[in-house]
Write a protein that holds these residues in place. Sequence first.
Motif, PDB file in Angstrom:
ATOM      1  N   SER A  24       0.833  -1.207   0.000  1.00  0.00           N
ATOM      2  CA  SER A  24       0.000   0.000   0.000  1.00  0.00           C
ATOM      3  C   SER A  24       0.868   1.257   0.000  1.00  0.00           C
ATOM      4  N   LEU A  25       2.014   1.214   0.672  1.00  0.00           N
ATOM      5  CA  LEU A  25       2.940   2.355   0.648  1.00  0.00           C
ATOM      6  C   LEU A  25       3.557   2.523  -0.737  1.00  0.00           C
ATOM      7  N   SER A  26       3.738   1.419  -1.450  1.00  0.00           N
ATOM      8  CA  SER A  26       4.272   1.531  -2.811  1.00  0.00           C
ATOM      9  C   SER A  26       3.240   2.159  -3.742  1.00  0.00           C
ATOM     10  N   LYS A  27       1.959   1.923  -3.487  1.00  0.00           N
ATOM     11  CA  LYS A  27       0.915   2.563  -4.292  1.00  0.00           C
ATOM     12  C   LYS A  27       0.857   4.060  -4.031  1.00  0.00           C
ATOM     13  N   GLU A  28       1.310   4.465  -2.850  1.00  0.00           N
ATOM     14  CA  GLU A  28       1.384   5.891  -2.513  1.00  0.00           C
ATOM     15  C   GLU A  28       2.728   6.493  -2.930  1.00  0.00           C
ATOM     16  N   HIS A  29       3.571   5.678  -3.565  1.00  0.00           N
ATOM     17  CA  HIS A  29       4.899   6.080  -4.056  1.00  0.00           C
ATOM     18  C   HIS A  29       5.843   6.498  -2.928  1.00  0.00           C
ATOM     19  N   LEU A  30       5.666   5.884  -1.758  1.00  0.00           N
ATOM     20  CA  LEU A  30       6.582   6.126  -0.649  1.00  0.00           C
ATOM     21  C   LEU A  30       7.730   5.121  -0.656  1.00  0.00           C
ATOM     22  N   VAL A  31       7.502   3.941  -1.235  1.00  0.00           N
ATOM     23  CA  VAL A  31       8.550   2.933  -1.405  1.00  0.00           C
ATOM     24  C   VAL A  31       8.443   2.363  -2.816  1.00  0.00           C
ATOM     25  N   GLU A  32       9.556   1.865  -3.302  1.00  0.00           N
ATOM     26  CA  GLU A  32       9.557   1.160  -4.583  1.00  0.00           C
ATOM     27  C   GLU A  32      10.134  -0.222  -4.324  1.00  0.00           C
ATOM     28  N   LEU A  33       9.229  -1.210  -4.283  1.00  0.00           N
ATOM     29  CA  LEU A  33       9.624  -2.587  -3.993  1.00  0.00           C
ATOM     30  C   LEU A  33      10.250  -3.231  -5.222  1.00  0.00           C
TER      31      LEU A  33
END
Length: 178
Positions: A24-33
């Motif tokens: 969910s944080l990657s969807k907010e562009h806070l992390v890039e897995l």
Amino acid sequence: MSDLIVVGFSDTEVADRALTKMVSLSKEHLVELEDAVIVVRNAEGKIHIKQSVNLTALGATSGLVTGGLWGALVGLLFLNPLAGFAIGGALGAGTGALSGSLSDYGIDDDFIKSLSETIPNDSSALFLLLRKFQPEKVLQELEDSDFKGKVLRTSLSPEQEQKLQDALSKTTAVGTTL
């Protein structure tokens, strides 16, 4: 450069919830897995590894599409594009699945297996390979969550590692281990 973070949890289900939070944080562009793996050790000591990217299925799918297109083009030469698509797709899917099963992407499988041997029974671990992330915002999200974990390995700087450990242990007692 990617950062590797391995967090251990004293419950078998927390790693799944933590990965869901990271997605969910990657969807907010806070992390890039780049890659994520969950390791669960049950009460009997059996280890289960859950890869986030199924390379066999991914290879089979891309092989099906590529092989199907090339087969249809060759089939046009022989005035039978449907047969070419079917034969090319089948061959492409087979070779794609084989190449996907033989390739290793992201976190090294031997590293995962060796570190998973160290986690106790009835616990889990989350292996994350992050291309980039926003440390302040991610740490704030982790502090607000109920994840109680211990940093097992990381490629972060000592200061960043300590901040991560502090965020994960905000709600746990000092000195709590897995």
